[in-house]
Structure formats: C-alpha cells, structure tokens
Design an enzyme around this catalytic site. Structure first.
Site, PDB file in Angstrom:
ATOM      1  N   ARG A  49       0.917  -1.109   0.068  1.00  0.00           N
ATOM      2  CA  ARG A  49      -0.019   0.013   0.016  1.00  0.00           C
ATOM      3  C   ARG A  49       0.738   1.235   0.071  1.00  0.00           C
ATOM      4  NH1 ARG A  49      -1.483   2.566   4.063  1.00  0.00           N
ATOM      5  NH2 ARG A  49      -1.588   0.813   5.409  1.00  0.00           N
ATOM      6  N   TYR A 103     -15.194  10.671 -19.389  1.00  0.00           N
ATOM      7  CA  TYR A 103     -15.595   9.674 -19.033  1.00  0.00           C
ATOM      8  C   TYR A 103     -16.562   9.652 -17.786  1.00  0.00           C
ATOM      9  CZ  TYR A 103     -15.118   4.833 -17.006  1.00  0.00           C
ATOM     10  OH  TYR A 103     -15.376   3.671 -16.515  1.00  0.00           O
ATOM     11  N   ASP A 175      -6.731  12.817 -18.969  1.00  0.00           N
ATOM     12  CA  ASP A 175      -7.056  11.213 -19.058  1.00  0.00           C
ATOM     13  C   ASP A 175      -6.741  10.778 -20.382  1.00  0.00           C
ATOM     14  OD1 ASP A 175      -8.333   8.551 -19.506  1.00  0.00           O
ATOM     15  OD2 ASP A 175      -9.773   9.329 -18.198  1.00  0.00           O
ATOM     16  N   LYS A 200      -7.434  -0.442 -20.000  1.00  0.00           N
ATOM     17  CA  LYS A 200      -7.579  -0.485 -21.482  1.00  0.00           C
ATOM     18  C   LYS A 200      -6.580  -0.915 -22.388  1.00  0.00           C
ATOM     19  CE  LYS A 200     -11.294   0.921 -19.550  1.00  0.00           C
ATOM     20  NZ  LYS A 200     -11.762   2.101 -19.457  1.00  0.00           N
TER      21      LYS A 200
HETATM   22  C1  PLP Z   1     -12.312   2.860 -18.321  1.00  0.00           C
HETATM   23  C2  PLP Z   1     -11.965   4.447 -18.021  1.00  0.00           C
HETATM   24  C3  PLP Z   1     -11.842   5.103 -17.118  1.00  0.00           C
HETATM   25  C4  PLP Z   1     -11.898   4.275 -15.929  1.00  0.00           C
HETATM   26  O1  PLP Z   1     -11.064   3.255 -15.554  1.00  0.00           O
HETATM   27  P1  PLP Z   1     -11.275   1.921 -14.876  1.00  0.00           P
HETATM   28  O2  PLP Z   1     -10.057   1.174 -14.800  1.00  0.00           O
HETATM   29  O3  PLP Z   1     -12.458   1.350 -15.157  1.00  0.00           O
HETATM   30  O4  PLP Z   1     -11.446   2.458 -13.279  1.00  0.00           O
HETATM   31  C5  PLP Z   1     -11.403   6.382 -17.085  1.00  0.00           C
HETATM   32  N1  PLP Z   1     -11.166   6.993 -18.212  1.00  0.00           N
HETATM   33  C6  PLP Z   1     -11.286   6.449 -19.346  1.00  0.00           C
HETATM   34  C7  PLP Z   1     -11.470   7.220 -20.520  1.00  0.00           C
HETATM   35  C8  PLP Z   1     -11.902   5.054 -19.508  1.00  0.00           C
HETATM   36  O5  PLP Z   1     -12.215   4.575 -20.591  1.00  0.00           O
END
Ligand code: PLP
Length: 382
Positions: A49, A103, A175, A200
């Site tokens: 952690r 998102y 992001d 992703k």
């Molecule tokens: C899936 C996604 C998230 C969130 O991610 P998790 O791993 O599901 O918590 C944030 N931003 C974008 C653009 C995403 O596609």
C-alpha cells in the site's frame, strides 16, 4: 540500463523496468508477492500500500518512460488513479475546470463527491479553448481534460490548454486512456500529469483492472502522499500481469490504429452508415489538430446507422465482433452509448451531446480487418 528516453518505444515496452532475476537468471521479471519486508538495514521500507514493492516500482519506470516523465504510479483502477490525483491537487475552496465530455466515472466522481470536500468545479461549454478560458477563475487550481473524447472522438488542443494553464499557475491533468502513450505523449505539449485506465490499452486483453499516473517527481510525490492514505494500490500479481501485457502494447496499439483507420474509411463509404467519427478521417472536424498532437489516431471510432436500421438488431446479428462494455482489448467490441455510458441522461440531454440512439462506439481489435468488415456487412444485410 542506459537512459531510457533514448530507447525506441518497442524497446521501452519490452525492457524498461524489468527486474533482473539474479538468483536463477530467468528471462523475465520475477514476481514478489510479499506483504512483509524487513524493516532494518534496508533503503526503503516496503509495503504494497506504499506503492513501493519491487514489481510496482519496476512497472512505474516503464510507464514513466512511455510518457516521457520522471516518475509514475500504478493504481488498483483507473478511477483510483483519477480520484487520488485530483484530490491530491484540490482542497476546500479550490476550483477545477473540467472539459464538457468526460468518462462517465470521472463525471460521477466530480458531481457526486466534490461538494462534500468544498471543491468548486465547472464544465466547459465545448472543447474549444475559448470555453476553457471563460471558466478559469481566481481560485482555479486544475484543468482536467480527456482527448480524444468519449464517444465522439473530439480533440482538445493540448498546447492551447497548457499555455492557458501556465499563464494562470494552474496544473493540467489529462486522461490519456483513449490515445495511450503510444499515440499521444501530452508532456510534449506541456501537460503536467497523465492519467490512464490501464484496464484499457495498457492491459489490452480485457482481463486486468488497473490505473496509472505519470508526471514529474514532485507531482508524483504529492499524489503518493495521498495515495498511501487512500489505499488504492494494485496487487503485485496484477502488476506483474500488467508488465507482461505492456510488452506488446506498442504492437497492439499500432495495429489497432491501422485497423481503425481502414474500418473508418470503409464505414464512411457504406450507404447504411450515416456518419463516422474518427480523428484520422479528413472529414473529422478536428483532423488537423489530431495530426499535430497524435502519432496515429487510435483504435476507437464511432458511427451512426442510417434511420431504419435498429442499433440493437445490428449488434445482435454480429458473429465475430462482441457487443460488450469497456474497450481496448485485442478483440473488437462495440456498444450503444445510449444504452450504456449515457443511459442515465434524458433523451434531450443525449441529443444535445450528439449521442443518437443509432450511435455505436467501436473499439477495433487486432483481427484481420477484412474479417471485421465481413461481419459488419452480414449484420447489416440481415
Ligand atoms: C475505463 C476508463 C476509465 C476508468 O477506468 P477503470 O479502470 O474502469 O477504473 C477512465 N477513463 C477512461 C477514458 C476510461 O475509458
């Protein structure tokens, strides 16, 4: 290992941060699952952690090298990375400017949680830089963007946002999930902090939930200070799985981007498709901007079916492409935003955002593009 910023991207993916197996001379990083480490005669007091186990530290190097930053951190999910990073830079009385389309999880986090922390926020009216300028206030501390955007693949001008922020002493966060560091390295355009849902493209096989942040040492230390208190670290087994996945990230993403461009071009020429949204198409409103700041245009695209073809019927008729949520796996998947990410909005609000019922978001995989096209053809025929 010599200076990592001299290495090519596939070499970074394969080798940067790997842990040498001194004991048995194995070719890949050993996995250290320990949650208990000796406390004396050691440089670092390690604990999962604290985000500082051998596997976590090693993978952070790969992520930082890919984003061309000094440091990185890995989280248990993309949302753990996003929430921790935002809260690390925002406190009571601060203001954050967020882009219009984000998102869904990020949007929910802001509108459901920020009031209780006394953090003010505004969403921009569009993705144009003028609309970011209008929202900046005296107490603005952060500008948060996501480009290409979901699901219409609109592009935000990275240079313009970072100039606006620097002129006002504001931290910028992106992001960068949709582009991945293979197609877009925002630090080149002056953006401060890159955040990923590693679920992703970094994971890429639809079997890992993880998040990542890349930034300067100073910024990462600030995020770490909060992260260890919030506790959103990733299990070392999954860290190790993610390292394995990232070795092929550049190969995967490059092929997915090529497939997506071919697919977008095909769809644009199909009379049953009303509109295609892909930043790699010259018909895309932000194509020139995308060319400036992206290396390739990514594996994500959206398209609208012509009226008279039901989006659900079409998706049920597919044999190869999977109608399923999430994105960026090696397998092609697609979904209806009106039924998933944007289901909770009213039809009017969806219409306003340009999300029609016939809109389909397509995450293009690594299959042969001819097979994907054949699958779409037969589903449209039925
Ligand atoms: C899936 C996604 C998230 C969130 O991610 P998790 O791993 O599901 O918590 C944030 N931003 C974008 C653009 C995403 O596609």
């Amino acid at each position: 290992m010599k200076k990592t910023n001299k290495l090519g991207v596939n070499t970074i993916c394969t080798h940067v941060g790997e842990i040498k197996d001194e004991q048995f001379k194995g070719a890949i990083s050993p996995i250290y699952m320990s949650t208990s480490y000796q406390f004396y005669d050691v440089d670092v007091k390690r604990y999962p952690r604290y985000f500082n186990t051998p596997n976590q530290e090693a993978l952070c190097k790969k992520i930082a090298a890919l984003e061309k930053t000094e440091a990185g951190l890995i989280f248990g999910s993309g949302m753990a990375a996003i929430s921790t990073t935002m809260l690390a830079f925002l406190q009571k009385g601060d203001h954050v400017v967020l882009q219009e389309t984000l998102y869904g999880g990020t949007y929910n986090f802001v509108v459901e949680e920020f009031d209780k922390f006394g953090i003010e926020y505004s969403f921009t009216k569009s993705l144009k830089i003028e609309d970011f300028k209008t929202e900046v206030k005296e107490n603005t501390k952060v500008i948060f963007i996501e480009t290409p955007s979901n699901p219409l693949l609109k592009i935000v001008d990275l240079n313009a946002v970072s100039e606006l922020a620097k002129a006002n002493g504001i931290i910028t966060m992106i992001d960068n999930t949709f582009a991945s560091p293979i197609n877009q390295t925002p630090v080149d355009f002056g953006i401060d902090i890159m955040i990923h849902s590693a679920t992703k493209y970094m994971g890429g096989h639809s079997d890992i939930l993880a998040g990542a942040v890349a930034a300067s040492e100073i910024h990462v230390e600030r995020i770490w200070n909060l992260a260890k208190n919030l506790g959103g670290s990733l299990s070392d087994f999954t860290v190790w799985m993610l390292e394995r996945s990232m070795k092929t990230m550049s190969l995967r993403v490059k092929h997915q981007s090529e497939n997506a461009l071919k697919m977008a071009t095909y769809l644009e020429g199909n009379s049953k498709i009303a509109k295609v949204y892909y930043p790699g198409l010259t018909s895309h409103e932000d194509h020139e901007l995308a060319k400036k700041q992206m290396k390739a245009f990514g594996g994500m695209l959206s398209f609208e079916l012509v009226e008279g073809i039901d989006a659900m019927d079409f998706q049920r008729n597919l044999l190869l492409i999977k109608p399923s949520m999430s994105l960026a796996g090696v397998e092609s998947t697609l979904l209806s935003p009106s039924q998933t990410s944007h289901a909770l909005l009213s039809p009017e609000e969806r219409e306003k955002q340009g999300i029609k019922d016939g809109l389909i978001r397509f995450s293009v995989g690594i299959e042969e593009v001819e097979d994907l096209i054949a699958d779409i053809e037969q589903a449209l025929e039925k």
